[in-house]
Write a protein that holds these residues in place. Structure first.
Motif, PDB file in Angstrom:
ATOM      1  N   GLU A  46      19.023  10.609  21.539  1.00  0.00           N
ATOM      2  CA  GLU A  46      18.268  11.856  21.693  1.00  0.00           C
ATOM      3  C   GLU A  46      19.103  12.950  22.351  1.00  0.00           C
ATOM      4  OE1 GLU A  46      15.375  12.501  20.412  1.00  0.00           O
ATOM      5  OE2 GLU A  46      15.241  10.482  19.585  1.00  0.00           O
ATOM      6  N   ARG A  47      20.111  12.556  23.112  1.00  0.00           N
ATOM      7  CA  ARG A  47      20.983  13.534  23.776  1.00  0.00           C
ATOM      8  C   ARG A  47      22.216  13.851  22.932  1.00  0.00           C
ATOM      9  NH1 ARG A  47      21.627  10.520  29.377  1.00  0.00           N
ATOM     10  NH2 ARG A  47      22.709  12.409  30.066  1.00  0.00           N
ATOM     11  N   GLY A  48      22.293  13.273  21.718  1.00  0.00           N
ATOM     12  CA  GLY A  48      23.371  13.591  20.794  1.00  0.00           C
ATOM     13  C   GLY A  48      24.638  12.784  20.986  1.00  0.00           C
ATOM     14  N   ASP A  49      24.621  11.783  21.873  1.00  0.00           N
ATOM     15  CA  ASP A  49      25.797  10.938  22.118  1.00  0.00           C
ATOM     16  C   ASP A  49      25.658   9.684  21.262  1.00  0.00           C
ATOM     17  OD1 ASP A  49      27.918   9.480  23.019  1.00  0.00           O
ATOM     18  OD2 ASP A  49      27.376   9.537  25.143  1.00  0.00           O
ATOM     19  N   TYR A  50      25.992   9.806  19.978  1.00  0.00           N
ATOM     20  CA  TYR A  50      25.720   8.740  19.028  1.00  0.00           C
ATOM     21  C   TYR A  50      26.628   7.524  19.215  1.00  0.00           C
ATOM     22  CZ  TYR A  50      23.202  12.601  16.884  1.00  0.00           C
ATOM     23  OH  TYR A  50      22.362  13.662  16.657  1.00  0.00           O
ATOM     24  N   ASP A  51      27.860   7.720  19.633  1.00  0.00           N
ATOM     25  CA  ASP A  51      28.766   6.588  19.834  1.00  0.00           C
ATOM     26  C   ASP A  51      28.272   5.682  20.956  1.00  0.00           C
ATOM     27  OD1 ASP A  51      30.416   7.447  17.814  1.00  0.00           O
ATOM     28  OD2 ASP A  51      31.833   8.476  19.143  1.00  0.00           O
ATOM     29  N   THR A  52      27.891   6.295  22.083  1.00  0.00           N
ATOM     30  CA  THR A  52      27.361   5.492  23.197  1.00  0.00           C
ATOM     31  C   THR A  52      26.046   4.841  22.799  1.00  0.00           C
ATOM     32  OG1 THR A  52      28.390   7.020  24.769  1.00  0.00           O
ATOM     33  CG2 THR A  52      26.705   5.545  25.628  1.00  0.00           C
ATOM     34  N   ALA A  53      25.232   5.574  22.061  1.00  0.00           N
ATOM     35  CA  ALA A  53      23.956   5.012  21.598  1.00  0.00           C
ATOM     36  C   ALA A  53      24.185   3.759  20.768  1.00  0.00           C
ATOM     37  CB  ALA A  53      23.199   6.058  20.774  1.00  0.00           C
ATOM     38  N   LEU A  54      25.109   3.828  19.819  1.00  0.00           N
ATOM     39  CA  LEU A  54      25.375   2.674  18.957  1.00  0.00           C
ATOM     40  C   LEU A  54      25.966   1.508  19.749  1.00  0.00           C
ATOM     41  CD1 LEU A  54      26.716   4.456  15.761  1.00  0.00           C
ATOM     42  CD2 LEU A  54      24.609   3.114  15.960  1.00  0.00           C
ATOM     43  N   SER A  55      26.751   1.818  20.767  1.00  0.00           N
ATOM     44  CA  SER A  55      27.309   0.759  21.612  1.00  0.00           C
ATOM     45  C   SER A  55      26.190  -0.025  22.292  1.00  0.00           C
ATOM     46  CB  SER A  55      28.247   1.368  22.659  1.00  0.00           C
ATOM     47  OG  SER A  55      28.693   0.373  23.555  1.00  0.00           O
ATOM     48  N   HIS A  56      25.221   0.691  22.883  1.00  0.00           N
ATOM     49  CA  HIS A  56      24.092   0.030  23.546  1.00  0.00           C
ATOM     50  C   HIS A  56      23.203  -0.707  22.541  1.00  0.00           C
ATOM     51  CE1 HIS A  56      24.939   1.498  27.490  1.00  0.00           C
ATOM     52  NE2 HIS A  56      24.765   2.772  27.185  1.00  0.00           N
ATOM     53  N   LEU A  57      22.941  -0.079  21.405  1.00  0.00           N
ATOM     54  CA  LEU A  57      22.065  -0.687  20.407  1.00  0.00           C
ATOM     55  C   LEU A  57      22.683  -1.938  19.803  1.00  0.00           C
ATOM     56  CD1 LEU A  57      20.786   2.558  18.658  1.00  0.00           C
ATOM     57  CD2 LEU A  57      19.496   1.065  20.182  1.00  0.00           C
ATOM     58  N   THR A  58      23.984  -1.921  19.582  1.00  0.00           N
ATOM     59  CA  THR A  58      24.668  -3.105  19.056  1.00  0.00           C
ATOM     60  C   THR A  58      24.614  -4.246  20.067  1.00  0.00           C
ATOM     61  OG1 THR A  58      26.138  -1.717  17.743  1.00  0.00           O
ATOM     62  CG2 THR A  58      26.838  -3.973  18.128  1.00  0.00           C
ATOM     63  N   ARG A  59      24.729  -3.901  21.359  1.00  0.00           N
ATOM     64  CA  ARG A  59      24.618  -4.927  22.393  1.00  0.00           C
ATOM     65  C   ARG A  59      23.220  -5.543  22.372  1.00  0.00           C
ATOM     66  NH1 ARG A  59      27.058  -3.468  28.168  1.00  0.00           N
ATOM     67  NH2 ARG A  59      28.783  -3.111  26.719  1.00  0.00           N
ATOM     68  N   ALA A  60      22.197  -4.709  22.219  1.00  0.00           N
ATOM     69  CA  ALA A  60      20.825  -5.218  22.119  1.00  0.00           C
ATOM     70  C   ALA A  60      20.671  -6.113  20.898  1.00  0.00           C
ATOM     71  CB  ALA A  60      19.839  -4.054  22.046  1.00  0.00           C
ATOM     72  N   GLU A  61      21.230  -5.667  19.769  1.00  0.00           N
ATOM     73  CA  GLU A  61      21.164  -6.455  18.532  1.00  0.00           C
ATOM     74  C   GLU A  61      21.795  -7.832  18.741  1.00  0.00           C
ATOM     75  OE1 GLU A  61      22.742  -6.145  13.893  1.00  0.00           O
ATOM     76  OE2 GLU A  61      23.693  -5.004  15.490  1.00  0.00           O
ATOM     77  N   ASN A  62      22.939  -7.881  19.404  1.00  0.00           N
ATOM     78  CA  ASN A  62      23.619  -9.154  19.640  1.00  0.00           C
ATOM     79  C   ASN A  62      22.804 -10.068  20.546  1.00  0.00           C
ATOM     80  OD1 ASN A  62      25.792  -8.379  18.053  1.00  0.00           O
ATOM     81  ND2 ASN A  62      26.975  -7.571  19.770  1.00  0.00           N
ATOM     82  N   LEU A  63      22.192  -9.492  21.596  1.00  0.00           N
ATOM     83  CA  LEU A  63      21.372 -10.300  22.509  1.00  0.00           C
ATOM     84  C   LEU A  63      20.166 -10.892  21.790  1.00  0.00           C
ATOM     85  CD1 LEU A  63      21.434  -8.094  25.745  1.00  0.00           C
ATOM     86  CD2 LEU A  63      22.447 -10.360  25.457  1.00  0.00           C
ATOM     87  N   PHE A  64      19.501 -10.086  20.973  1.00  0.00           N
ATOM     88  CA  PHE A  64      18.334 -10.585  20.255  1.00  0.00           C
ATOM     89  C   PHE A  64      18.740 -11.627  19.212  1.00  0.00           C
ATOM     90  CE2 PHE A  64      16.500  -6.167  21.211  1.00  0.00           C
ATOM     91  CZ  PHE A  64      15.978  -6.602  22.416  1.00  0.00           C
TER      92      PHE A  64
END
Length: 431
Positions: A247-265
């Protein structure tokens, strides 16, 4: 009252099961025979397993107020909290009700309090908000009577969740803060509950459109949760932290966090949340204009949600898929996705998702060159967001409509919408 063994035998015969079938792989035919003849007492875990196979609650087989029934109440509570973590709120509600029934037979107000509060959370998650409030307030009263501070932490949490679902974000924020204050004052057995309170506080700020403030609370939640090694809760926080950066336009950091969530799940084999991670990654990729990759993740999310029967989650994915297909200019496919999303939103009476669908339809009509229809859809979306108090979404829709009108050389008509967008942004910051 018939004995435990006689009740088990009667129910087994009623279902036409043999002793070997009832025992399954875990219990021998001989042991089942000993239980049915009251020559052996099953453990609580065994009784829960047998009750499940006999399609009856544990309390059906127990006499009132026995030591075994009290242990069964505690076991039912444990089963219920596990079901909550797994997102199986129907099973959680059944287990909390089972614990409540057993606790009442013992007049154990502490277990009653926890059962009422847990039942309130499960009912709130199933959007039965009036029943949820009644249950949690009853539990809170019992917790106050017994001075059970740990239960009062959970009561504040559940009241916050109910207010959040009612879109009463001011009250939600106060309940979550009160719960966290209580959490810090007691040595709570659930060390990660403080992190979840802060996580939900972050969710509240996300809904208010204050993404930087939301990110701050998510970071605090991570600091509390990381020592617990609770991968499920950590995954939830990473999922939302990714959304704040998007939402703040920082897509690289967003994808880093989301990929980490994906891996944990993925490690946890939590299919439901894995689907949510794919949806959020798809939304982020779409924002970064990587349309084909976005569609791939959104379609994977849909496959997962179809497989587990998550129709409400499927509706959210379909809305985003409709947006992605619009960007790809695959208009018939986009229309089909949004029509199905709309059907599901009506089925679940999800007014928030219905508003988002109207906005997605406005963008679709605009892309198709159907300007008059696009304007109508934008106006409908603005009215829907306004009724829900979603200032940031009102601002975004007004801005999009204003820009569309400017593109078609209607500046005098566009001006009020652009001014409204600025006004709504200021209102969201004031909240």
């Amino acid at each position: 009252m018939a004995s435990l063994g006689k009740r088990i035998r009667a129910r087994r015969k009623e279902l036409g099961l043999t002793q070997q079938q009832l025992g399954g792989r875990e219990l021998t035919k001989g042991f089942i025979s000993l239980i049915e003849n009251d020559r052996a007492k099953p453990s609580v875990e065994t009784l829960i397993r047998l009750a499940g196979r006999l399609h009856r609650p544990v309390s059906y087989f127990l006499e009132q107020a026995t030591p075994l029934s009290l242990k069964a109440a505690l076991a039912s509570l444990s089963v219920a909290w596990v079901a909550v973590k797994q997102g199986d709120f129907t099973r959680a509600a059944e287990s909390f009700q089972e614990a409540l029934n057993l606790a009442k037979s013992h007049h154990d107000q502490s277990i009653e309090a926890e059962s009422h509060i847990g039942l309130g959370f499960a009912l709130a998650s199933l959007r039965q908000l009036d029943l949820a409030r009644q249950s949690v307030l009853r539990g809170k009263h019992l917790a106050e009577v017994t001075k059970a501070e740990q239960h009062l932490v959970r009561a504040s949490h559940v009241l916050g969740v109910i207010a959040y679902y009612e879109r009463n974000f001011r009250d939600a924020r106060e309940h979550f803060l009160e719960g966290f204050r209580r959490f810090r004052e007691v040595d709570h057995s659930d060390k990660g509950l403080g992190g979840i309170l802060l996580y939900n506080l972050g969710n509240t700020y996300m809904e208010l459109g204050e993404h930087a403030e939301a990110a701050r609370w998510y970071q605090k939640a991570l600091a509390l949760l990381e020592p617990t090694e609770d991968l499920h809760r950590l995954g939830l926080v990473y999922l939302q932290l990714g959304a704040t950066h998007r939402e703040r336009g920082d897509y690289d950091t967003a994808l880093s966090h989301l990929t980490r969530a994906e891996n944990l799940f993925g490690v946890l084999q939590d299919t439901r949340l894995l689907g949510s991670a794919h949806t959020s990654i798809g939304i982020t990729l779409l924002a970064r204009e990587e349309v084909d990759k976005a569609i791939s993740h959104l379609e994977e999310s849909l496959r997962i949600k179809e497989r587990i029967g998550d129709d409400a989650g499927r509706g959210r994915s379909l809305t985003e898929l409709g947006r992605a297909l619009t960007a790809k200019r695959a208009f018939p496919e986009a229309e089909k996705a949004l029509a199905e999303a709309d059907r599901l939103a009506k089925k679940f009476q999800d007014v928030t998702e219905a508003a988002r669908i109207r906005l997605a339809r406005a963008r679709l009509r605009s892309a198709m060159g159907q300007i008059q229809e696009a304007v109508r859809c934008y106006k409908q979306a603005i009215a829907s967001f306004e009724s829900l108090g979603m200032h940031t979404d009102v601002a975004n829709a007004c801005n999009a409509l204003g820009e569309l009108l400017l593109q078609h050389r209607r500046p005098s008509v566009a001006a009020p919408y652009l001014a409204r967008a600025l006004q709504e942004l200021r209102a969201s910051q004031a909240d």
